[in-house]
Motif scaffolding. Structure first.
Motif, PDB file in Angstrom:
ATOM      1  N   CYS A 150       3.746  -4.377   3.645  1.00  0.00           N
ATOM      2  CA  CYS A 150       2.906  -3.248   4.063  1.00  0.00           C
ATOM      3  C   CYS A 150       2.970  -3.020   5.569  1.00  0.00           C
ATOM      4  CB  CYS A 150       1.451  -3.478   3.644  1.00  0.00           C
ATOM      5  SG  CYS A 150       1.198  -3.438   1.863  1.00  0.00           S
ATOM      6  N   GLY A 151       3.240  -4.073   6.315  1.00  0.00           N
ATOM      7  CA  GLY A 151       3.387  -3.949   7.769  1.00  0.00           C
ATOM      8  C   GLY A 151       2.087  -3.938   8.546  1.00  0.00           C
ATOM      9  N   SER A 152       0.973  -4.261   7.894  1.00  0.00           N
ATOM     10  CA  SER A 152      -0.324  -4.280   8.579  1.00  0.00           C
ATOM     11  C   SER A 152      -0.508  -5.617   9.303  1.00  0.00           C
ATOM     12  CB  SER A 152      -1.466  -4.072   7.580  1.00  0.00           C
ATOM     13  OG  SER A 152      -2.714  -4.406   8.166  1.00  0.00           O
ATOM     14  N   GLN A 153      -0.626  -5.566  10.628  1.00  0.00           N
ATOM     15  CA  GLN A 153      -0.772  -6.794  11.410  1.00  0.00           C
ATOM     16  C   GLN A 153      -2.048  -7.534  11.026  1.00  0.00           C
ATOM     17  OE1 GLN A 153       1.764  -7.575  13.490  1.00  0.00           O
ATOM     18  NE2 GLN A 153       0.863  -9.593  13.895  1.00  0.00           N
ATOM     19  N   ASP A 154      -3.126  -6.787  10.832  1.00  0.00           N
ATOM     20  CA  ASP A 154      -4.397  -7.400  10.475  1.00  0.00           C
ATOM     21  C   ASP A 154      -4.308  -8.092   9.118  1.00  0.00           C
ATOM     22  OD1 ASP A 154      -7.325  -7.738  11.052  1.00  0.00           O
ATOM     23  OD2 ASP A 154      -7.475  -6.632   9.160  1.00  0.00           O
TER      24      ASP A 154
END
Length: 268
Positions: free
Chosen positions: A189-193
């Motif tokens: 997804c590429g979400s850092q969080d």
């Protein structure tokens, strides 16, 4: 000239006097301007140096480093003495009373059957004295400042005491596999969080496994770090011997050197 008696051998009272002199007018400018906050990291450093001396089984170093830790205790106590809040004798009084209270099998008439029961009693008395009615409330008292792996293991141990635990290590392994899959999904997804959250969950699961198999996670991680360093140094040696530029070489070729280094070190 300071009013101080030089001796062949000093004791705790001399240390307290020295610290008082250093913090007093005419003493040491650096010592005088320190605060709890300015030297708190020194306490952490000195504690780890004691651990290093223990790991090295170096008694002379241990003697020195224990002195450095004691200095930190005296330093902080002197700051509070100056404020009139408490002094070193109050620190000693507090720990003496705590030890007496938490060892009723020694200083009272409580009977225990082995070290496990001693630890169980200690935890019960501790939670009662601190007003912690549940294991959840005791979790909140585990300092955030502890190394994260160590803190995780302590939190999990408290959950176990409340009955919240897997029946066996198999459950912990299944949880690790699930968290690994969720980390893959977060990366996709590429979400850092989300990646940070799922990586944390995966590490927490690893700590759970270490607790089940009776391994200290912090010690295991330290050992892994040292193993990586020794193997990496051997890889560098092999690359230098063969004229290989590591930065210009593919990871596939470097991995071959890694396997060679691993085999070389394990055979020694």
């Amino acid at each position: 000239m300071i009013n101080f008696e030089f001796k062949e051998k000093y004791d705790i009272n001399d240390l307290l006097q020295i610290m008082h002199i250093l913090r007093s007018p005419g003493g040491c400018p650096w010592d005088a301007e320190q605060t709890h906050e300015s030297i708190k990291n020194n306490f952490i450093e000195e504690t780890y140096e004691v651990v290093e001396a223990i790991n090295k089984k170096d008694r002379e170093l241990l003697l020195e480093e224990l002195g450095d830790v004691l200095l930190q205790v005296v330093f902080h106590a002197e700051m509070e003495t100056e404020k009139g809040s408490f002094d070193f004798s109050d620190v000693a009084d507090g720990i003496c009373k705590k030890l007496i209270e938490r060892h009723p099998h020694v200083f009272g008439d409580v009977k225990v059957d082995g070290a496990d029961e001693v630890l169980s009693n200690w935890d019960t008395i501790k939670r009662k004295s601190k007003g912690q009615k549940t294991q959840g409330s005791s979790m909140l008292k585990v300092p955030r400042e502890l190394p994260a792996l160590m803190r995780g293991q302590k939190i999990q141990s408290k959950a176990k005491k409340a009955g919240f635990d897997w029946d066996s290590v198999d459950g912990a392994f299944e949880a690790l596999q699930k968290e690994t899959e969720e980390l893959h999904q977060a990366i996709a997804c590429g979400s850092q969080d989300a990646m940070e959250e799922e990586l944390g969950d995966m590490l927490f699961s690893c700590v759970n496994i270490s607790r089940f198999i009776g391994v200290d996670s912090e010690t295991a991680m330290t050992r892994a770090n040292e193993k990586f360093i020794s193997r990496f140094l051997r890889v560098e040696e092999l690359a230098a011997e063969r004229g290989i530029d590591m930065q210009a070489t593919s990871i596939h070729e470097l991995d071959k050197l890694w396997d060679e280094a691993k085999e070389s070190l394990e055979s020694n």
